[in-house]
Write an enzyme that holds these catalytic residues in place. Structure first.
Site, PDB file in Angstrom:
ATOM      1  CB  SER A  51      -4.127   8.006   5.952  1.00  0.00           C
ATOM      2  OG  SER A  51      -3.302   7.350   5.001  1.00  0.00           O
ATOM      3  NE  ARG A  91      -2.745  -6.091   9.449  1.00  0.00           N
ATOM      4  CZ  ARG A  91      -1.751  -5.283   9.114  1.00  0.00           C
ATOM      5  NH1 ARG A  91      -1.656  -4.092   9.666  1.00  0.00           N
ATOM      6  NH2 ARG A  91      -0.838  -5.674   8.248  1.00  0.00           N
ATOM      7  CB  SER A 105      -0.504   9.611  10.517  1.00  0.00           C
ATOM      8  OG  SER A 105      -0.134  10.553   9.530  1.00  0.00           O
ATOM      9  CG  ASP A 158       1.161  -0.703  10.415  1.00  0.00           C
ATOM     10  OD1 ASP A 158       0.051  -0.763   9.861  1.00  0.00           O
ATOM     11  OD2 ASP A 158       2.110  -0.038   9.962  1.00  0.00           O
ATOM     12  CD  GLN A 198      -0.195   3.344   3.164  1.00  0.00           C
ATOM     13  OE1 GLN A 198      -1.242   3.225   2.540  1.00  0.00           O
ATOM     14  NE2 GLN A 198       0.550   2.318   3.512  1.00  0.00           N
ATOM     15  N   GLY A 248       0.827  -1.206   0.000  1.00  0.00           N
ATOM     16  CA  GLY A 248       0.000   0.000   0.000  1.00  0.00           C
ATOM     17  C   GLY A 248       0.862   1.256   0.000  1.00  0.00           C
TER      18      GLY A 248
HETATM   19  C1  S3P Z   1       2.362   3.587   6.454  1.00  0.00           C
HETATM   20  C2  S3P Z   1       1.252   4.156   6.996  1.00  0.00           C
HETATM   21  C3  S3P Z   1       0.151   3.392   7.603  1.00  0.00           C
HETATM   22  C4  S3P Z   1       0.540   1.956   7.894  1.00  0.00           C
HETATM   23  C5  S3P Z   1       1.327   1.332   6.794  1.00  0.00           C
HETATM   24  C6  S3P Z   1       2.579   2.138   6.479  1.00  0.00           C
HETATM   25  C7  S3P Z   1       3.382   4.462   5.852  1.00  0.00           C
HETATM   26  O1  S3P Z   1      -0.951   3.439   6.721  1.00  0.00           O
HETATM   27  O2  S3P Z   1      -0.591   1.186   8.181  1.00  0.00           O
HETATM   28  O3  S3P Z   1       1.700   0.019   7.138  1.00  0.00           O
HETATM   29  O4  S3P Z   1       4.515   4.010   5.627  1.00  0.00           O
HETATM   30  O5  S3P Z   1       3.058   5.628   5.592  1.00  0.00           O
HETATM   31  P1  S3P Z   1      -2.008   4.657   6.855  1.00  0.00           P
HETATM   32  O6  S3P Z   1      -1.235   5.844   7.219  1.00  0.00           O
HETATM   33  O7  S3P Z   1      -2.668   4.816   5.545  1.00  0.00           O
HETATM   34  O8  S3P Z   1      -2.951   4.243   7.955  1.00  0.00           O
END
Ligand code: S3P
Length: 440
Positions: free
Chosen positions: A178, A357, A204, A326, A180, A105
């Site tokens: 988030s 999950r 985050s 996570d 990401q 992702g």
């Molecule tokens: C991550 C952000 C998280 C996490 C993923 C890695 C990242 O997702 O669950 O395993 O590296 O930015 P979200 O921020 O979309 O929740």
């Protein structure tokens, strides 16, 4: 759909028995989140960066392969050490085939931000799990910035086609916390005219902000708000990747719930956005100590030692959730050994991870005898102080496979982890480490 992984018979190491003692010193692999960024940020920078202790998992190989397909030279220098030869803001090339983000992702979301700034066409896909995870959360704001992006089922699911360029900054409140999504939009913002302002409902992880600042981006962070003025060249930055916080938590929890245990993990990343589980273990009364705190490569790190503990149940929600997003599979196992109930709420995001999950934790830990009630946005774990054992399936989710394996270290009967190979997504040496810390 059957895959090679499914077709394979279980290997002996997928059966885990409770050892008499857990002891040892562990060095976890390079952090997955930071490793993705070390590759992808440096791919669009001016100059060459040296990345050491890059995460060894399949997800990071995926990011490297995507960067290479976009014309970036990535040389292997030694064990987990790479040179990334940046192409600068305008130097990426149109890939001549579909890019495959595999199970990752983070690759898909962060890369979308970079691709939104490129004037060429890219088609991006992923494996079965990734193709069922939402992409509208990045596609919608990227479209607002001016990117043309199309995806399956109303622009929500991979494969997606993206042709970018001519972006403008936006003012945007993320509907969910988030990293990401935030990182995708910040990367796109580096190519955009004007200022991009983002607001998160809760903080985050901040690896993107830290690395962009080190690269010379015009970025300002104030609480949950971040602002970036685009079109400033990024410079290549060497990254020595700290130990993966999320990988470390498996050993930390294992030590807390085993009756005769002491495990230390050194060089663990400790940025605030990742340490939610450590805070919760503290609330639960765990014997966990953090020492030797320092800054390495722009990130806070430290050494963590955990010992057998008496835990009590707690309530978890709100701003803690993104900080342990996570860690819920392993937290649920810890909660099974606590006195009283542990209630996890406001965690609906867990349904969109490598597996659902909430459902998978409740079902598979349930098969091992843990009493869990599934709720729409979380779960209630009843601390009974024991796990019976049996067979349980990872659903090809690496963090599920590792949580189930740790359950085997503390269960009455052995635990057979089905689809156990998925640990290679983030922690290929997990099974060797498990054997090393188990002592009879
Ligand atoms: C991550 C952000 C998280 C996490 C993923 C890695 C990242 O997702 O669950 O395993 O590296 O930015 P979200 O921020 O979309 O929740």
């Amino acid at each position: 759909m059957t895959s090679d992984r499914e077709a394979q018979p279980p290997t002996p190491e997928t059966i885990v028995r409770r050892p008499r003692r857990l002891r040892g010193h562990v060095r976890v692999p390079g952090d997955k989140s930071i490793s993705h960024r070390a590759i992808l940020h440096n791919a669009i920078a001016d100059g060459t960066a040296r990345v050491s202790n890059l995460g060894p998992g399949d997800d990071i190989r995926t990011s490297v392969a995507c960067a290479r397909a976009l014309g970036v030279r990535v040389d292997e220098l030694g064990t987990h050490a790479y040179a990334v030869h940046g192409r600068g803001a305008g130097g990426l090339c149109e890939p001549d085939d579909v890019l495959d983000a595999g199970n990752s992702g983070t690759t898909a979301r962060l890369l979308s931000g970079i691709l939104a700034g490129q004037p060429f066409l890219t088609v991006l896909t992923g494996d079965e799990s990734l193709r069922s995870r939402p992409m509208d959360r990045v596609i919608e704001p990227l479209q607002m910035m001016g990117a043309r992006a199309l995806a399956r089922r109303g622009d929500d699911y991979l494969p997606m086609a993206i042709r970018g360029g001519d972006l403008r900054g936006i003012d945007y409140t993320l509907p969910v916390a988030s990293a990401q999504v935030k990182s995708c939009l910040l990367l796109a913002a580096t190519f955009a005219d004007g200022v991009t302002r983002l607001r998160e409902p809760a903080a985050s992880r901040d690896h993107t902000e830290r690395l962009l600042a080190a690269q010379g981006a015009d970025i300002a962070v104030a609480g949950q708000d971040v602002e970036l003025r685009g079109r400033r060249p990024l410079r290549a930055v060497d990254v020595d990747v700290p130990g993966d916080t999320s990988s470390a938590t498996f050993w930390i929890v294992a030590a807390c719930i085993h009756p005769d245990a002491e495990i230390s993990v050194s060089g663990v990343g400790l940025t605030h956005g990742r340490t939610g589980l450590l805070d919760v273990l503290d609330l639960m009364g765990a014997d966990v100590r953090v020492t030797n705190q320092r800054i390495e490569g722009g990130e806070p790190v430290g050494d963590v030692t955990a010992c057998s503990s008496r835990l009590r149940g707690v309530g978890i929600g709100g701003s803690l959730i993104p900080r342990l997003i996570d860690e819920v599979p392993i937290l649920a196992l810890a909660a099974a050994f606590a006195e009283g109930e542990t209630v996890i709420s406001e965690a609906g995001e867990l349904r969109y991870k490598e597996s659902d999950r909430i459902a998978v934790v409740a079902q598979e830990l349930g098969r091992l005898g843990v009493r869990i009630d599934e709720r729409s946005d979380g779960m209630v774990i009843h601390g009974t102080g024991r796990v019976d054992g049996g067979a349980a399936d990872s659903h090809r989710d690496h963090r599920m496979a590792m949580a189930l394996a740790i359950a085997g270290l503390v269960s009455r009967d052995p635990v057979e982890v089905l689809q156990a190979r998925s640990v290679t997504i983030s922690y290929p040496s997990f099974w060797d480490e498990l054997q090393r810390v188990s002592q009879d």
